[in-house]
Write a protein that holds these residues in place. Structure first.
Motif, PDB file in Angstrom:
ATOM      1  N   LYS A 178       0.916  -1.177  -0.140  1.00 46.97           N
ATOM      2  CA  LYS A 178      -0.027  -0.081   0.089  1.00 46.97           C
ATOM      3  C   LYS A 178       0.998   1.273   0.099  1.00 46.97           C
ATOM      4  N   LYS A 179       0.401   2.324  -0.699  1.00 47.77           N
ATOM      5  CA  LYS A 179       1.093   3.570  -0.714  1.00 47.77           C
ATOM      6  C   LYS A 179       0.290   4.617  -0.115  1.00 47.77           C
ATOM      7  N   ILE A 180       0.844   5.350   0.995  1.00 49.03           N
ATOM      8  CA  ILE A 180       0.416   6.263   1.502  1.00 49.03           C
ATOM      9  C   ILE A 180       1.064   7.700   1.291  1.00 49.03           C
ATOM     10  N   GLN A 181       0.395   8.878   1.185  1.00 46.56           N
ATOM     11  CA  GLN A 181       1.210  10.144   1.029  1.00 46.56           C
ATOM     12  C   GLN A 181       1.153  10.832   2.342  1.00 46.56           C
ATOM     13  N   VAL A 182       2.472  11.185   2.620  1.00 39.69           N
ATOM     14  CA  VAL A 182       2.627  11.863   3.827  1.00 39.69           C
ATOM     15  C   VAL A 182       3.698  13.307   3.475  1.00 39.69           C
ATOM     16  N   VAL A 183       3.502  14.267   4.365  1.00 39.07           N
ATOM     17  CA  VAL A 183       4.134  15.610   4.046  1.00 39.07           C
ATOM     18  C   VAL A 183       4.877  15.835   5.231  1.00 39.07           C
ATOM     19  N   GLY A 184       6.123  15.580   5.160  1.00 38.74           N
ATOM     20  CA  GLY A 184       7.122  16.037   6.351  1.00 38.74           C
ATOM     21  C   GLY A 184       7.612  17.159   6.220  1.00 38.74           C
ATOM     22  N   THR A 185       7.826  17.996   7.522  1.00 38.46           N
ATOM     23  CA  THR A 185       8.294  19.433   7.473  1.00 38.46           C
ATOM     24  C   THR A 185       9.556  19.300   8.246  1.00 38.46           C
ATOM     25  N   SER A 186      10.323  20.478   8.200  1.00 40.31           N
ATOM     26  CA  SER A 186      11.469  20.772   8.745  1.00 40.31           C
ATOM     27  C   SER A 186      11.788  22.129   8.693  1.00 40.31           C
ATOM     28  N   THR A 187      12.550  22.670   9.585  1.00 42.76           N
ATOM     29  CA  THR A 187      12.937  24.020   9.503  1.00 42.76           C
ATOM     30  C   THR A 187      14.590  24.247   9.133  1.00 42.76           C
ATOM     31  N   ASN A 188      15.083  22.837   8.863  1.00 41.81           N
ATOM     32  CA  ASN A 188      16.410  22.883   8.348  1.00 41.81           C
ATOM     33  C   ASN A 188      16.783  22.481   7.122  1.00 41.81           C
ATOM     34  N   SER A 189      16.291  21.261   6.491  1.00 40.63           N
ATOM     35  CA  SER A 189      16.323  20.835   5.113  1.00 40.63           C
ATOM     36  C   SER A 189      15.349  20.085   4.801  1.00 40.63           C
ATOM     37  N   PHE A 190      15.230  19.702   3.145  1.00 42.67           N
ATOM     38  CA  PHE A 190      14.406  18.705   2.743  1.00 42.67           C
ATOM     39  C   PHE A 190      14.769  17.297   3.135  1.00 42.67           C
ATOM     40  N   SER A 191      15.965  17.054   3.414  1.00 42.98           N
ATOM     41  CA  SER A 191      16.248  15.722   3.944  1.00 42.98           C
ATOM     42  C   SER A 191      15.653  15.487   4.978  1.00 42.98           C
ATOM     43  N   GLU A 192      15.913  16.442   6.034  1.00 47.54           N
ATOM     44  CA  GLU A 192      15.122  16.272   7.299  1.00 47.54           C
ATOM     45  C   GLU A 192      13.673  15.967   7.339  1.00 47.54           C
ATOM     46  N   ASP A 212      10.229  36.406   6.491  1.00 43.00           N
ATOM     47  CA  ASP A 212      11.461  37.507   6.664  1.00 43.00           C
ATOM     48  C   ASP A 212      12.324  37.314   5.602  1.00 43.00           C
ATOM     49  N   GLY A 213      11.753  36.946   4.278  1.00 41.12           N
ATOM     50  CA  GLY A 213      12.719  36.746   3.225  1.00 41.12           C
ATOM     51  C   GLY A 213      13.554  35.363   3.284  1.00 41.12           C
ATOM     52  N   LYS A 214      13.482  34.487   4.162  1.00 41.68           N
ATOM     53  CA  LYS A 214      14.335  33.155   4.385  1.00 41.68           C
ATOM     54  C   LYS A 214      13.289  32.141   4.421  1.00 41.68           C
ATOM     55  N   ILE A 215      13.862  30.915   3.968  1.00 38.41           N
ATOM     56  CA  ILE A 215      12.933  29.691   4.266  1.00 38.41           C
ATOM     57  C   ILE A 215      12.702  29.284   5.483  1.00 38.41           C
ATOM     58  N   GLN A 216      11.498  29.254   6.054  1.00 41.18           N
ATOM     59  CA  GLN A 216      10.956  29.071   7.244  1.00 41.18           C
ATOM     60  C   GLN A 216      10.944  27.647   7.756  1.00 41.18           C
ATOM     61  N   ASN A 248       6.958  40.510   1.391  1.00 37.17           N
ATOM     62  CA  ASN A 248       6.005  39.653   1.588  1.00 37.17           C
ATOM     63  C   ASN A 248       5.938  38.170   1.086  1.00 37.17           C
ATOM     64  N   LEU A 249       7.356  38.023   0.795  1.00 38.92           N
ATOM     65  CA  LEU A 249       7.478  36.365   0.170  1.00 38.92           C
ATOM     66  C   LEU A 249       6.851  35.385   1.079  1.00 38.92           C
ATOM     67  N   SER A 250       5.898  34.518   0.699  1.00 40.37           N
ATOM     68  CA  SER A 250       5.127  33.727   1.417  1.00 40.37           C
ATOM     69  C   SER A 250       5.402  32.356   1.257  1.00 40.37           C
ATOM     70  N   TRP A 251       5.783  31.780   0.012  1.00 39.73           N
ATOM     71  CA  TRP A 251       6.268  30.252   0.099  1.00 39.73           C
ATOM     72  C   TRP A 251       6.730  29.994  -1.245  1.00 39.73           C
ATOM     73  N   PHE A 252       7.451  28.791  -1.438  1.00 38.44           N
ATOM     74  CA  PHE A 252       8.022  28.704  -2.699  1.00 38.44           C
ATOM     75  C   PHE A 252       7.742  27.086  -3.137  1.00 38.44           C
ATOM     76  N   GLU A 253       7.952  26.892  -4.367  1.00 36.59           N
ATOM     77  CA  GLU A 253       7.621  25.588  -4.864  1.00 36.59           C
ATOM     78  C   GLU A 253       8.850  25.100  -5.693  1.00 36.59           C
ATOM     79  N   VAL A 254       9.424  24.047  -5.454  1.00 39.32           N
ATOM     80  CA  VAL A 254      10.530  23.532  -6.444  1.00 39.32           C
ATOM     81  C   VAL A 254      10.027  22.950  -7.673  1.00 39.32           C
ATOM     82  N   VAL A 255      10.569  23.418  -8.588  1.00 41.40           N
ATOM     83  CA  VAL A 255      10.183  23.093  -9.993  1.00 41.40           C
ATOM     84  C   VAL A 255      10.966  22.295 -10.859  1.00 41.40           C
TER      85      VAL A 255
END
Lengths: 68, 68, 68, 68, 68, 68, 68, 68, 68, 68, 68, 68
Positions: free
Chosen positions: I7-21, I51-55, L36-43
């Motif tokens: 079975k495949k499930i779809q999950v969204v992981g989040t991290s404040t540090n990196s895509f890998s994490e 604030d202009g940075k990846i959160q 006001n940058l809000s989100w990004f999507e890797v293309v």
């Protein structure tokens, strides 16, 4: 941070003659207001028909240019 | 109900010379039996090779026309 | 087993003149080392820009050939 | 203009036995009213389920034929 | 609110014999724990190879069922 | 660096009988010259038609194998 | 590990009135058994026809919710 | 061969009011000349703009009907 | 029937540090309630900006596991 | 004909540490046997899971190189 | 060179009521600063959910306008 | 009309170190001129190779920001 950054814009060029000219027109127009155009990617090719003949070639291109 | 309705058909034009001519041939042939051809969209570009050279250009186009 | 089997390779042809010539160049180059080239499929069309004009047309094609 | 031109139609064949038979049924039905069928492309494979078993295989194919 | 609502789950069936059997196995397994299975859509077909032969057929299907 | 690396090639198998046999033929042919074939992915299913019947099944597969 | 994690499920809502209502029905039904529904994405819009009129609107949505 | 076979045609409906009405118009028009319309799939949603407002909604739908 | 089913499930992981994490977090969370997790596929990479940075890095993964 | 021509091959790199290292491994391996590697494109990111943790990162890349 | 050239921008409109209003809002906002808006294409439909109900409809549209 | 409206722009960030840094560079550069940058999507993820090693990581991202 000195790594180059680019922006892509999407432009639709048209021509009554060919897809090639349509793409060239899109790029020529973008070059009037933007410096450093670097590359383009064809996204879509379509056109209008009149009296059973191709009336206008339309090419959508992504145009990449370096942000200074 | 007077809002215009269109139908799209998919046609593959061929040419021994170029993709442009292949597309034009597809549209010219459709125009022989269908009125009001209005626009086209390039769906696929491919071709056959013979003796290491392009023998036939093949362009699949969606052709839209108004249904009267 | 006598059913024919084909292999597809992906080649990027370039030209300073047109997408058509770029595709032709890709196929001509492949024909230098591979026999029985049979068909091609356009996968991507892009190019480089210099001084606001298209400098190089780049066409990625899948080329199919019969495996002997 | 003697370059061949083809039309593609989209047909959904069904079968209670297999996807292969569903595709064959689509093509057999098209052949009843259209001459010169030349090639097909599988676009979609799906089906209905009843009592936990596949009840009907459904294959959508694009069928290409030469326009005379 | 009496409009029917369905859920789709994604299941990968496998078989040592054929893609058809792999799809059937996916559906049979889902039917063990879920009622009202209604339709399926083939999402992906792949498999493993061993000693130069297909060892396992793998079919990913979306399976739709009515939520009671 | 001991992490395994794989290469994918794209092969089109054909058969007069079925898509399954076409895929098997693609893999059997690749196995004649490449060792360590590991998996395959179905990329495209199409075929030719003659006299209103499927004449040839054509399956394009990506075949992955470990680079030694 | 306190970074939030979400799950996406795929639900098909239906309505005899509109796509909007079909989407709303899908979400309302999911909300009966799942807490923290957070967002949805429209994946597919289709429907059934009866007597030449739309009988049922069907919208497939991915629904995301936080896993507690 | 009694397994049902369906044909899909592609129609673009338009409306000055909404996408829903545009889709309904496409289906109503097809129903004037084709019997047994069974289902539809939304393929594309676009429209024209005039004076900064949506002037025309355009919905491309695939319409499936049983071939008798 | 002893062919494995997944079975495949779809999950969204989040991290404040990196895509890998973020991906690792998605899998770690799924592993809390599901046994036999076997593979994952990256479906989407996105994130929020503050604030202009990846959160927050957000990775949607399909996770496959064997159904016992 | 002096316009450069490129070939693209598809390679899957793996790593127990990260997607970045997996991509680097794919390119390092290709560089052992092919000269003039010029660019790469990420095609797919997936991996295997063991004991609820990412065991192997797998990155499929298209690698382009100039054909001399 | 008098062939018209168009630019496409991507805008996300939102609404608490419907996707239609969200699209209209996107276009109305673009019209405040750009003249000659000519057409739009729906790229994505999604939304946020609160308390088990659709809270905000979000429609991403490409908007095309003639570059003067 | 107080529903928020967003614009998406497409930016290509580069880095000699990693895809993560390339994405961060794209966003940092956009933040210099847009509020006001809000989100990004890797293309897209690609890069250049030199001497058999990754020379530059290139990440194309869609960046969304609220239009005031």
């Amino acid at each position: 941070m000195s790594d180059p950054v680019y922006k892509k814009i999407q432009v639709v060029g048209t021509s009554t003659n060919s897809f090639s000219e349509a793409a060239a027109n899109a790029i020529a127009r973008a070059a009037q207001t933007i410096r450093n155009l670097s590359w383009f990617e064809v996204v879509e090719q379509r056109g209008s028909i009149s009296d059973g003949k191709i009336q206008q070639y339309q090419v959508t291109v992504n145009i990449g240019f370096r942000v200074e």
